[in-house]
Scaffold this motif. Structure first.
Motif, PDB file in Angstrom:
ATOM      1  N   PRO A   1       0.800  -1.234   0.000  1.00 24.56           N
ATOM      2  CA  PRO A   1       0.000   0.000   0.000  1.00 24.56           C
ATOM      3  C   PRO A   1       0.827   1.276   0.000  1.00 24.56           C
ATOM      4  CG  PRO A   1      -0.006  -1.020   2.171  1.00 24.56           C
ATOM      5  CD  PRO A   1       0.661  -1.989   1.251  1.00 24.56           C
ATOM      6  N   THR A   2       2.118   1.177   0.293  1.00 21.46           N
ATOM      7  CA  THR A   2       2.951   2.384   0.350  1.00 21.46           C
ATOM      8  C   THR A   2       3.469   2.827  -1.014  1.00 21.46           C
ATOM      9  OG1 THR A   2       4.894   1.010   0.815  1.00 21.46           O
ATOM     10  CG2 THR A   2       3.676   1.887   2.714  1.00 21.46           C
ATOM     11  N   LEU A   3       3.345   1.980  -2.022  1.00 20.40           N
ATOM     12  CA  LEU A   3       3.813   2.341  -3.373  1.00 20.40           C
ATOM     13  C   LEU A   3       2.767   3.217  -4.053  1.00 20.40           C
ATOM     14  CD1 LEU A   3       5.402  -1.019  -4.598  1.00 20.40           C
ATOM     15  CD2 LEU A   3       6.538   0.991  -3.626  1.00 20.40           C
ATOM     16  N   THR A   4       2.685   4.459  -3.623  1.00 24.61           N
ATOM     17  CA  THR A   4       1.624   5.355  -4.090  1.00 24.61           C
ATOM     18  C   THR A   4       1.716   5.664  -5.581  1.00 24.61           C
ATOM     19  OG1 THR A   4       2.992   7.230  -3.399  1.00 24.61           O
ATOM     20  CG2 THR A   4       1.354   6.415  -1.820  1.00 24.61           C
ATOM     21  N   GLY A   5       2.886   5.442  -6.175  1.00 24.24           N
ATOM     22  CA  GLY A   5       3.035   5.710  -7.602  1.00 24.24           C
ATOM     23  C   GLY A   5       2.127   4.863  -8.463  1.00 24.24           C
ATOM     24  N   ILE A   6       1.690   3.706  -7.936  1.00 23.96           N
ATOM     25  CA  ILE A   6       0.796   2.834  -8.708  1.00 23.96           C
ATOM     26  C   ILE A   6      -0.521   3.547  -9.003  1.00 23.96           C
ATOM     27  CG2 ILE A   6      -0.460   0.633  -8.676  1.00 23.96           C
ATOM     28  CD1 ILE A   6       1.760  -0.463  -6.892  1.00 23.96           C
ATOM     29  N   GLY A   7      -0.943   4.383  -8.072  1.00 24.22           N
ATOM     30  CA  GLY A   7      -2.195   5.116  -8.265  1.00 24.22           C
ATOM     31  C   GLY A   7      -2.149   6.089  -9.422  1.00 24.22           C
TER      32      GLY A   7
ATOM     33  N   VAL B   1      -8.140   0.624  -2.075  1.00 25.64           N
ATOM     34  CA  VAL B   1      -7.804  -0.438  -1.124  1.00 25.64           C
ATOM     35  C   VAL B   1      -6.699   0.005  -0.174  1.00 25.64           C
ATOM     36  CG1 VAL B   1      -6.847  -2.765  -0.907  1.00 25.64           C
ATOM     37  CG2 VAL B   1      -8.558  -2.278  -2.654  1.00 25.64           C
ATOM     38  N   SER B   2      -5.669   0.682  -0.702  1.00 27.86           N
ATOM     39  CA  SER B   2      -4.570   1.104   0.158  1.00 27.86           C
ATOM     40  C   SER B   2      -5.006   2.147   1.175  1.00 27.86           C
ATOM     41  CB  SER B   2      -3.419   1.661  -0.693  1.00 27.86           C
ATOM     42  OG  SER B   2      -3.842   2.789  -1.439  1.00 27.86           O
ATOM     43  N   ALA B   3      -6.014   2.957   0.811  1.00 34.48           N
ATOM     44  CA  ALA B   3      -6.465   4.022   1.706  1.00 34.48           C
ATOM     45  C   ALA B   3      -7.568   3.565   2.658  1.00 34.48           C
ATOM     46  CB  ALA B   3      -6.955   5.216   0.889  1.00 34.48           C
ATOM     47  N   LYS B   4      -8.472   2.686   2.177  1.00 35.01           N
ATOM     48  CA  LYS B   4      -9.655   2.349   2.970  1.00 35.01           C
ATOM     49  C   LYS B   4      -9.841   0.862   3.182  1.00 35.01           C
ATOM     50  CE  LYS B   4     -11.960   6.484   1.242  1.00 35.01           C
ATOM     51  NZ  LYS B   4     -13.170   7.081   0.633  1.00 35.01           N
TER      52      LYS B   4
ATOM     53  N   GLY C   1      -5.967   1.643 -15.695  1.00 27.09           N
ATOM     54  CA  GLY C   1      -6.583   2.690 -14.894  1.00 27.09           C
ATOM     55  C   GLY C   1      -7.337   2.124 -13.711  1.00 27.09           C
ATOM     56  N   ILE C   2      -8.063   1.038 -13.939  1.00 26.05           N
ATOM     57  CA  ILE C   2      -8.828   0.415 -12.860  1.00 26.05           C
ATOM     58  C   ILE C   2      -7.894  -0.149 -11.798  1.00 26.05           C
ATOM     59  CG2 ILE C   2     -10.272  -1.594 -12.346  1.00 26.05           C
ATOM     60  CD1 ILE C   2     -11.765  -0.961 -14.955  1.00 26.05           C
ATOM     61  N   ALA C   3      -6.783  -0.736 -12.237  1.00 27.00           N
ATOM     62  CA  ALA C   3      -5.801  -1.248 -11.267  1.00 27.00           C
ATOM     63  C   ALA C   3      -5.319  -0.114 -10.367  1.00 27.00           C
ATOM     64  CB  ALA C   3      -4.638  -1.902 -11.993  1.00 27.00           C
ATOM     65  N   GLY C   4      -5.034   1.052 -10.978  1.00 26.82           N
ATOM     66  CA  GLY C   4      -4.590   2.190 -10.188  1.00 26.82           C
ATOM     67  C   GLY C   4      -5.666   2.719  -9.268  1.00 26.82           C
ATOM     68  N   LEU C   5      -6.923   2.806  -9.762  1.00 30.11           N
ATOM     69  CA  LEU C   5      -8.028   3.301  -8.934  1.00 30.11           C
ATOM     70  C   LEU C   5      -8.322   2.354  -7.776  1.00 30.11           C
ATOM     71  CD1 LEU C   5     -10.421   4.490 -11.793  1.00 30.11           C
ATOM     72  CD2 LEU C   5      -9.135   5.953 -10.215  1.00 30.11           C
ATOM     73  N   VAL C   6      -8.321   1.052  -8.057  1.00 26.62           N
ATOM     74  CA  VAL C   6      -8.571   0.071  -6.999  1.00 26.62           C
ATOM     75  C   VAL C   6      -7.442   0.108  -5.972  1.00 26.62           C
ATOM     76  CG1 VAL C   6      -8.761  -2.395  -6.502  1.00 26.62           C
ATOM     77  CG2 VAL C   6      -9.970  -1.432  -8.449  1.00 26.62           C
ATOM     78  N   PHE C   7      -6.206   0.244  -6.460  1.00 22.42           N
ATOM     79  CA  PHE C   7      -5.068   0.326  -5.540  1.00 22.42           C
ATOM     80  C   PHE C   7      -5.242   1.491  -4.571  1.00 22.42           C
ATOM     81  CE2 PHE C   7      -1.090   2.412  -4.468  1.00 22.42           C
ATOM     82  CZ  PHE C   7      -0.394   1.379  -3.845  1.00 22.42           C
TER      83      PHE C   7
END
Length: 435
Positions: free
Chosen positions: A29-35, A196-199, A187-193
């Motif tokens: 969840p810390t790899l914020t660049g994926i978003g 999920v990482s935040a909530k 895009g969906i992978a980034g949005l889901v990441f």
């Protein structure tokens, strides 16, 4: 390489994107660049959507011609009525079962809702006459709709070559939008990441309510509302025709997620029913854009879910405005995979929701698009066939001919299974001389 990528079903790619986003969101969840992939995807949609809507509506209106074929007038009435009633059904369902979304910018915009109907109407009229170039650049969908209609009607007075240029531009922009949508899995992978990482996974689970509301509303419309329309038009049991169209047209459309791909299937089904080719050869292709009940449901439900999330009150007059505007805007968008989602910003603007928030709602739409877009396309495509048949049976009944819809469906089933009764035999089963 890209062709190999496109050869894989978009549905499968989106499912993989969902899985990858969940996996990365829970493990790293810390790899914020994926978003960033999600931000780029939403940004691309935000950029192309206004241009796409403008040219789609303008091209469709410019090619409208008077002097329709036999039964064509009845088909148009059914298409437009079904789209409007679907929007009303969606609003009713949203009132009865309100759903909230997980949006990252809620705190910044929760107080941006309209204060009264007079303010809303004033803003609507003022926004509608904004400079068209400025409207496209800023994503002002009300002005885009207004000017696209005005210019489209004006183009009807020009040469066929000029109108063809507009159509070619519309198709080119559509291809660009479809190319952007091809990258939806990333895009969906980034949005889901990001979600999920935040909530956590609870943020994704909430979308199950939204999917249930959308699918439930579409099922109600096709299995209750549309059969009621068929009965009013024909005064016969509507379910043999309704269920048959859902099977022969709805099921293929569910998996292809494209009304255009399903056109040959609907044309063959019309032939099996013994319908008038001069009528269905026009009404079936037109249904890919003019018949947009599923799209109207998606836009209305998603918009009202955004309002519930932002604590924006929705009065009855505002809901009526939403229904009519959604029904009008949805026409022309449903033929494109994910096209109805691009109408959401325009509908959201009625309630003072910013374009940034609206595009985030569009992103949510793509998250659930594996189910939503498939069911929406099934409803739209199957009802093209349903209403084309209904319009012809209605006109023949009014002309004094005795119509037997059940016999027509049985004949079509026999032909489909290889019994292949002659076409004129199917015709006689469908329409018998009045006694």
């Amino acid at each position: 390489m890209f062709e190999k990528y496109r050869s894989v079903s978009l549905i499968l790619r989106i499912i993989i994107g969902l899985a990858v986003g969940v996996l990365l969101g829970t493990t790293v969840p810390t790899l914020t660049g994926i978003g960033l992939m999600g931000d780029l995807f939403v940004g691309a949609l935000k950029g192309i959507a206004p241009v796409l809507v403008f040219f789609l509506i303008m091209a469709a209106v410019s090619h409208y011609q008077k002097g329709s074929e036999t039964h064509f007038g009845s088909v148009i009435v059914l298409y437009l009525t079904a789209t409007l009633l679907s929007a009303f059904a969606a609003v009713g369902a949203s009132y009865a079962f309100p759903v909230r979304l997980d949006l990252t910018k809620v705190a910044k915009t929760a107080a941006s809702g309209p204060k009264d109907l007079g303010t809303v109407l004033t803003d609507l009229f003022n926004n509608a006459v904004t400079n068209p170039f400025q409207a496209v650049a800023s994503g002002n969908y009300l002005a885009i709709l207004f000017w696209a209609l005005m210019i489209g009607f004006a183009l009807r007075l020009t040469s066929a070559q000029t109108r063809q240029v507009i159509t070619d531009l519309s198709e080119a922009i559509t291809n660009v939008a479809q190319t952007v949508i091809q990258f939806a899995p990333f895009g969906i992978a980034g949005l889901v990441f990001k979600t999920v990482s935040a909530k956590g996974l609870a943020g994704i689970a909430r979308y199950g309510q939204l999917v249930a509301l959308l699918v439930g509303t579409m099922a109600f419309v096709y299995l209750v509302l549309y059969p009621l329309m068929v009965w009013v038009m024909t005064r016969q049991n509507p379910y043999p025709l309704t269920l048959w169209t859902l099977r022969v047209s709805g099921l293929p459309a569910f998996f292809t997620r494209s009304s255009a791909v399903n056109i040959p299937i609907n044309l063959q089904a019309c032939e099996d029913l013994g319908l008038n080719k001069k009528s269905y050869a026009v009404s079936i292709p037109l249904g890919g854009s003019a018949n947009s009940g599923g799209a109207a449901i998606t836009v209305s439900v998603m918009t009202l879910a955004a309002c519930a999330t932002l604590n924006i009150p929705v009065s009855f007059p505002l809901a009526i405005i939403l229904c009519f505007l959604t029904a009008l805007a949805a026409t022309g968008a449903s033929g494109i995979a994910g096209g109805s989602l691009l109408i959401i910003p325009m509908a959201a603007s009625i309630f003072g929701i910013s374009n940034d928030i609206a595009m985030e709602v569009v992103g949510v739409g793509f998250l659930i698009g594996v189910i939503q877009d498939s069911v929406e396309t099934a409803v739209n495509s199957a009802s093209d066939l349903l209403f084309t048949a209904t319009a012809e049976y209605r006109d023949r009944r009014r002309a004094g001919e005795k119509v037997d819809i059940t016999a027509a469906v049985r004949g079509a089933i026999a032909k489909e299974r290889g019994g292949a009764p002659a076409k004129d035999a199917v015709q006689r089963a469908a329409v018998k001389p009045a006694e």
